[in-house]
Design a protein around this motif. Sequence first.
Motif, PDB file in Angstrom:
ATOM      1  N   UNK A  39       0.815  -1.217   0.000  1.00 26.83           N
ATOM      2  CA  UNK A  39       0.000   0.000   0.000  1.00 26.83           C
ATOM      3  C   UNK A  39       0.851   1.270   0.000  1.00 26.83           C
ATOM      4  N   UNK A  40       2.064   1.188   0.537  1.00 27.80           N
ATOM      5  CA  UNK A  40       2.915   2.375   0.535  1.00 27.80           C
ATOM      6  C   UNK A  40       3.728   2.487  -0.751  1.00 27.80           C
ATOM      7  N   UNK A  41       4.026   1.352  -1.389  1.00 28.84           N
ATOM      8  CA  UNK A  41       4.772   1.355  -2.648  1.00 28.84           C
ATOM      9  C   UNK A  41       4.175   0.287  -3.559  1.00 28.84           C
ATOM     10  N   UNK A  42       3.218   0.659  -4.409  1.00 32.49           N
ATOM     11  CA  UNK A  42       2.530  -0.311  -5.266  1.00 32.49           C
ATOM     12  C   UNK A  42       3.444  -1.077  -6.224  1.00 32.49           C
ATOM     13  N   UNK A  43       4.667  -0.597  -6.422  1.00 37.45           N
ATOM     14  CA  UNK A  43       5.581  -1.331  -7.306  1.00 37.45           C
ATOM     15  C   UNK A  43       6.381  -2.400  -6.555  1.00 37.45           C
ATOM     16  N   UNK A  44       6.081  -2.626  -5.270  1.00 42.05           N
ATOM     17  CA  UNK A  44       6.816  -3.603  -4.470  1.00 42.05           C
ATOM     18  C   UNK A  44       6.566  -5.041  -4.908  1.00 42.05           C
ATOM     19  N   UNK A  45       5.397  -5.304  -5.462  1.00 38.01           N
ATOM     20  CA  UNK A  45       5.032  -6.663  -5.872  1.00 38.01           C
ATOM     21  C   UNK A  45       4.525  -6.626  -7.313  1.00 38.01           C
ATOM     22  N   UNK A  46       4.458  -7.784  -7.935  1.00 38.34           N
ATOM     23  CA  UNK A  46       4.049  -7.849  -9.338  1.00 38.34           C
ATOM     24  C   UNK A  46       2.586  -7.513  -9.541  1.00 38.34           C
ATOM     25  N   UNK A  47       1.819  -7.534  -8.482  1.00 36.17           N
ATOM     26  CA  UNK A  47       0.403  -7.157  -8.557  1.00 36.17           C
ATOM     27  C   UNK A  47      -0.030  -6.578  -7.224  1.00 36.17           C
TER      28      UNK A  47
ATOM     29  N   UNK B  37       2.983 -14.659   2.122  1.00 32.81           N
ATOM     30  CA  UNK B  37       3.698 -15.037   3.348  1.00 32.81           C
ATOM     31  C   UNK B  37       3.776 -16.551   3.485  1.00 32.81           C
ATOM     32  N   UNK B  38       2.688 -17.229   3.188  1.00 33.00           N
ATOM     33  CA  UNK B  38       2.674 -18.694   3.295  1.00 33.00           C
ATOM     34  C   UNK B  38       3.534 -19.328   2.211  1.00 33.00           C
ATOM     35  N   UNK B  39       3.489 -18.784   0.984  1.00 33.40           N
ATOM     36  CA  UNK B  39       4.322 -19.309  -0.097  1.00 33.40           C
ATOM     37  C   UNK B  39       5.806 -19.111   0.217  1.00 33.40           C
ATOM     38  N   UNK B  40       6.138 -17.993   0.832  1.00 31.73           N
ATOM     39  CA  UNK B  40       7.523 -17.742   1.235  1.00 31.73           C
ATOM     40  C   UNK B  40       7.946 -18.708   2.329  1.00 31.73           C
ATOM     41  N   UNK B  41       7.085 -18.914   3.299  1.00 27.45           N
ATOM     42  CA  UNK B  41       7.410 -19.807   4.416  1.00 27.45           C
ATOM     43  C   UNK B  41       7.602 -21.249   3.957  1.00 27.45           C
ATOM     44  N   UNK B  42       6.714 -21.717   3.098  1.00 30.17           N
ATOM     45  CA  UNK B  42       6.769 -23.122   2.674  1.00 30.17           C
ATOM     46  C   UNK B  42       7.761 -23.358   1.552  1.00 30.17           C
ATOM     47  N   UNK B  43       8.344 -22.305   1.030  1.00 29.93           N
ATOM     48  CA  UNK B  43       9.323 -22.356  -0.058  1.00 29.93           C
ATOM     49  C   UNK B  43       8.812 -23.095  -1.289  1.00 29.93           C
ATOM     50  N   UNK B  44       7.526 -22.989  -1.569  1.00 30.25           N
ATOM     51  CA  UNK B  44       6.987 -23.634  -2.771  1.00 30.25           C
ATOM     52  C   UNK B  44       7.302 -22.818  -4.015  1.00 30.25           C
ATOM     53  N   UNK B  45       7.775 -21.618  -3.828  1.00 29.57           N
ATOM     54  CA  UNK B  45       8.109 -20.777  -4.963  1.00 29.57           C
ATOM     55  C   UNK B  45       6.918 -19.939  -5.368  1.00 29.57           C
ATOM     56  N   UNK B  46       7.178 -19.033  -6.275  1.00 24.60           N
ATOM     57  CA  UNK B  46       6.159 -18.104  -6.704  1.00 24.60           C
ATOM     58  C   UNK B  46       5.907 -18.300  -8.191  1.00 24.60           C
ATOM     59  N   UNK B  47       4.965 -17.644  -8.672  1.00 27.27           N
ATOM     60  CA  UNK B  47       4.662 -17.655 -10.079  1.00 27.27           C
ATOM     61  C   UNK B  47       3.785 -16.474 -10.382  1.00 27.27           C
ATOM     62  N   UNK B  48       2.874 -16.235  -9.480  1.00 28.06           N
ATOM     63  CA  UNK B  48       1.927 -15.144  -9.709  1.00 28.06           C
ATOM     64  C   UNK B  48       2.308 -13.876  -8.958  1.00 28.06           C
ATOM     65  N   UNK B  49       2.736 -13.980  -7.736  1.00 27.25           N
ATOM     66  CA  UNK B  49       3.106 -12.799  -6.947  1.00 27.25           C
ATOM     67  C   UNK B  49       4.573 -12.933  -6.561  1.00 27.25           C
ATOM     68  N   UNK B  50       5.347 -11.925  -6.872  1.00 27.60           N
ATOM     69  CA  UNK B  50       6.744 -11.905  -6.451  1.00 27.60           C
ATOM     70  C   UNK B  50       7.081 -10.506  -5.942  1.00 27.60           C
ATOM     71  N   UNK B  51       8.084 -10.461  -5.087  1.00 23.04           N
ATOM     72  CA  UNK B  51       8.554  -9.170  -4.578  1.00 23.04           C
ATOM     73  C   UNK B  51       9.453  -8.547  -5.639  1.00 23.04           C
TER      74      UNK B  51
END
Length: 196
Positions: free
Chosen positions: A118-126, A137-151
């Motif tokens: 909310x403070x920097x909309x370019x922080x994530x891909x969406x 947060x859960x995807x980061x914790x479980x290390x399943x990787x990303x595809x749709x949302x990334x930092x």
Amino acid sequence: MSDSAAPRNPDTAGRRPPRRDREQRVPRSAAVMVLARSVLVTAGLVTAYYLLPLDGRASATTAVLLGLGLAGVALFFAWEVWAIARSPYPRLKAVEALAITLPLFLLLFAGAYYLLDHSDPSSFTEPLTRTDALYFALATFTTVGYGDITAQSQTGRVLAMLQMTGGLLLVGGAARVLTGAIQAGLRQQHRDRPPG
């Protein structure tokens, strides 16, 4: 003479000898209580996450609050370790401690991701909703990787790295600490048990 024809001690005739693990059996009511308490606390934490006014912008205050929140998680965990060592059912208490500590840890980071977006909309891909932030947060914790949302921003990546490090410490360190607390609790039970 076969084993079945061997004389039996009249005191133990027809009964199986007591087993050590039967002495440690957890009453069903205690297990249900721990499960209910864990579910209720987790539901309360998730409800608070969705209802708290997190519509402000991430700032230095947010970073301080995240740090204080993580310190609070660490203090809560330390208190739980102390309680496990003194519990009549240390294994059950350890499950409860982990069942409460883990959601608290994840929800703290989900809130930080939400505020960062909310403070920097370019922080994530969406753009992140609260659910998206929790998913990240859960995807980061479980290390399943990303595809749709990334930092994408440096701050987002640093925050994700902090969560990864904290998650590894939580899983690895917590397992070791909880195991030690369980063993201490079991030793205490053994010392407190009357001889005979």
